[in-house]
Design a protein around this motif. Structure first.
Motif, mmCIF file in Angstrom:
data_model
loop_
_atom_site.group_PDB
_atom_site.id
_atom_site.type_symbol
_atom_site.label_atom_id
_atom_site.label_comp_id
_atom_site.label_asym_id
_atom_site.label_seq_id
_atom_site.Cartn_x
_atom_site.Cartn_y
_atom_site.Cartn_z
ATOM 1 N N ASN A 75 47.176 -8.882 -14.126
ATOM 2 C CA ASN A 75 45.830 -8.319 -13.940
ATOM 3 C C ASN A 75 45.932 -7.059 -13.049
ATOM 4 O O ASN A 75 45.546 -7.065 -11.878
ATOM 5 C CB ASN A 75 44.907 -9.364 -13.309
ATOM 6 N N PRO A 76 46.466 -5.950 -13.627
ATOM 7 C CA PRO A 76 46.613 -4.742 -12.817
ATOM 8 C C PRO A 76 45.249 -4.161 -12.443
ATOM 9 O O PRO A 76 44.312 -4.154 -13.242
ATOM 10 C CB PRO A 76 47.402 -3.795 -13.732
ATOM 11 N N GLN A 77 45.193 -3.623 -11.268
ATOM 12 C CA GLN A 77 43.945 -3.034 -10.784
ATOM 13 C C GLN A 77 44.278 -1.821 -9.902
ATOM 14 O O GLN A 77 45.227 -1.847 -9.117
ATOM 15 C CB GLN A 77 43.118 -4.048 -9.975
ATOM 16 N N TYR A 78 43.453 -0.781 -10.090
ATOM 17 C CA TYR A 78 43.544 0.380 -9.203
ATOM 18 C C TYR A 78 42.256 1.179 -9.312
ATOM 19 O O TYR A 78 41.442 0.978 -10.228
ATOM 20 C CB TYR A 78 44.762 1.258 -9.540
ATOM 21 N N SER A 79 42.110 2.111 -8.413
ATOM 22 C CA SER A 79 40.936 2.976 -8.418
ATOM 23 C C SER A 79 41.279 4.236 -7.612
ATOM 24 O O SER A 79 41.879 4.144 -6.531
ATOM 25 C CB SER A 79 39.734 2.265 -7.800
ATOM 26 N N ASP B 23 42.922 -4.916 -18.451
ATOM 27 C CA ASP B 23 43.205 -4.020 -19.563
ATOM 28 C C ASP B 23 42.062 -3.050 -19.829
ATOM 29 O O ASP B 23 42.097 -2.319 -20.839
ATOM 30 C CB ASP B 23 43.483 -4.843 -20.832
ATOM 31 N N ILE B 24 41.078 -3.036 -19.005
ATOM 32 C CA ILE B 24 39.927 -2.159 -19.211
ATOM 33 C C ILE B 24 39.973 -1.017 -18.183
ATOM 34 O O ILE B 24 40.078 -1.264 -16.978
ATOM 35 C CB ILE B 24 38.600 -2.932 -19.079
ATOM 36 N N VAL C 132 41.406 -3.288 -27.250
ATOM 37 C CA VAL C 132 40.691 -3.644 -28.489
ATOM 38 C C VAL C 132 40.075 -2.402 -29.114
ATOM 39 O O VAL C 132 40.265 -2.122 -30.304
ATOM 40 C CB VAL C 132 39.620 -4.709 -28.198
ATOM 41 N N ASN C 133 39.315 -1.616 -28.341
ATOM 42 C CA ASN C 133 38.593 -0.457 -28.885
ATOM 43 C C ASN C 133 39.332 0.866 -28.711
ATOM 44 O O ASN C 133 38.895 1.899 -29.222
ATOM 45 C CB ASN C 133 37.219 -0.357 -28.225
ATOM 46 N N GLY C 134 40.407 0.844 -27.949
ATOM 47 C CA GLY C 134 41.129 2.090 -27.738
ATOM 48 C C GLY C 134 40.401 2.997 -26.744
ATOM 49 O O GLY C 134 39.667 2.535 -25.876
ATOM 50 N N PHE C 135 40.576 4.295 -26.943
ATOM 51 C CA PHE C 135 39.988 5.267 -26.029
ATOM 52 C C PHE C 135 38.709 5.828 -26.636
ATOM 53 O O PHE C 135 38.691 6.276 -27.793
ATOM 54 C CB PHE C 135 40.983 6.411 -25.752
ATOM 55 N N ASN C 136 37.633 5.845 -25.863
ATOM 56 C CA ASN C 136 36.351 6.384 -26.308
ATOM 57 C C ASN C 136 35.796 7.237 -25.174
ATOM 58 O O ASN C 136 35.840 6.848 -24.000
ATOM 59 C CB ASN C 136 35.358 5.268 -26.644
ATOM 60 N N ALA C 137 35.259 8.415 -25.553
ATOM 61 C CA ALA C 137 34.736 9.333 -24.547
ATOM 62 C C ALA C 137 33.421 9.922 -25.008
ATOM 63 O O ALA C 137 33.191 10.122 -26.202
ATOM 64 C CB ALA C 137 35.743 10.444 -24.271
ATOM 65 N N VAL C 138 32.542 10.188 -24.073
ATOM 66 C CA VAL C 138 31.244 10.834 -24.318
ATOM 67 C C VAL C 138 31.225 12.112 -23.478
ATOM 68 O O VAL C 138 31.417 12.055 -22.258
ATOM 69 C CB VAL C 138 30.075 9.911 -23.934
#
Length: 211
Positions: A83-87, A110-111, A135-141
């Motif tokens: 469960n990797p985490q960073y910010s 993974d998100i 699951v959804n890959g990369f999405n950008a707005v």
């Protein structure tokens, strides 16, 4: 030479025969005749130059390096974080160059979620918001705001203080002293030349003649 020897032998024979007294002549001492032999100097023995023993140069070949046998690498399993985490985040605003941008990103398992924005050359602000997962890959707005209108306010005219001029003084006029009144020399009253007075003729009375 042979004639001298024969004459000598004849004299000796006559003496022996009693024909003439035997005269003892001293034999001239003749040097043993030997032809002069030119002496030839013995040849000088020159030392032969010492020549180094010729041997063709042999290329020296370095002995092959002994390489150690390769060591088998044992793969070490890296620690796995289920469960990797960073910010993280950063922001840049440079008033000198006009560079202005910022970014933030967060991961939880993974998100991945993030956002970054920057100021484009025309002044518009572009903002990108993105998400990524397995699951959804990369999405950008992408959102782009209109460039900010900068109103140019005319600067008020600068009031320049008039330079203070000194009051103009009329040039000083040189005062000329009034002419000095000189007293006229006192001349003596001109007396007319004295006129000689001639006495009036004396009136003589006429004589009365008597007729």
């Amino acid at each position: 030479m042979i004639g001298k020897v024969a004459a000598f032998l004849a004299l000796v024979a006559a003496a022996n025969a009693g024909l003439a007294p035997a005269v003892a002549y001293a034999q001239p001492a003749y040097a043993a005749y030997a032809p002069a032999v030119a002496k030839v100097a013995a040849p000088v023995a020159y030392a032969q130059p010492a020549y180094a023993a010729y041997a063709p140069a042999v290329a020296k070949v370095a002995a092959p390096l002994a390489y150690a046998a390769p060591v088998a690498k044992v793969a070490v399993a890296e620690p796995y974080d289920p469960n990797p985490q960073y910010s993280y985040g950063y922001s840049v605003t440079d008033g000198l160059t006009g560079d202005s941008k910022s970014a933030t990103e967060t991961r939880n398992g993974d998100i991945v979620q993030g956002q970054y924005s920057l100021v484009e050359p025309d002044g518009a602000i572009r903002t990108v918001t993105y998400t990524a997962d397995d699951v959804n890959g990369f999405n950008a707005v992408v959102d782009r705001s209109a460039p900010a209108v900068v109103k140019k306010v005319a600067a008020a005219p600068v009031a320049y203080a008039q330079p203070a001029y000194a009051a103009y003084a009329a040039p000083a006029i040189a005062k000329v002293a009034a002419p000095v009144a000189y007293a006229q020399p006192a001349y003596a009253a001109y007396a007319a030349p004295a006129v000689a007075k001639v006495a009036a003729p004396v009136a003589y009375a006429q004589h009365a003649y008597l007729g």
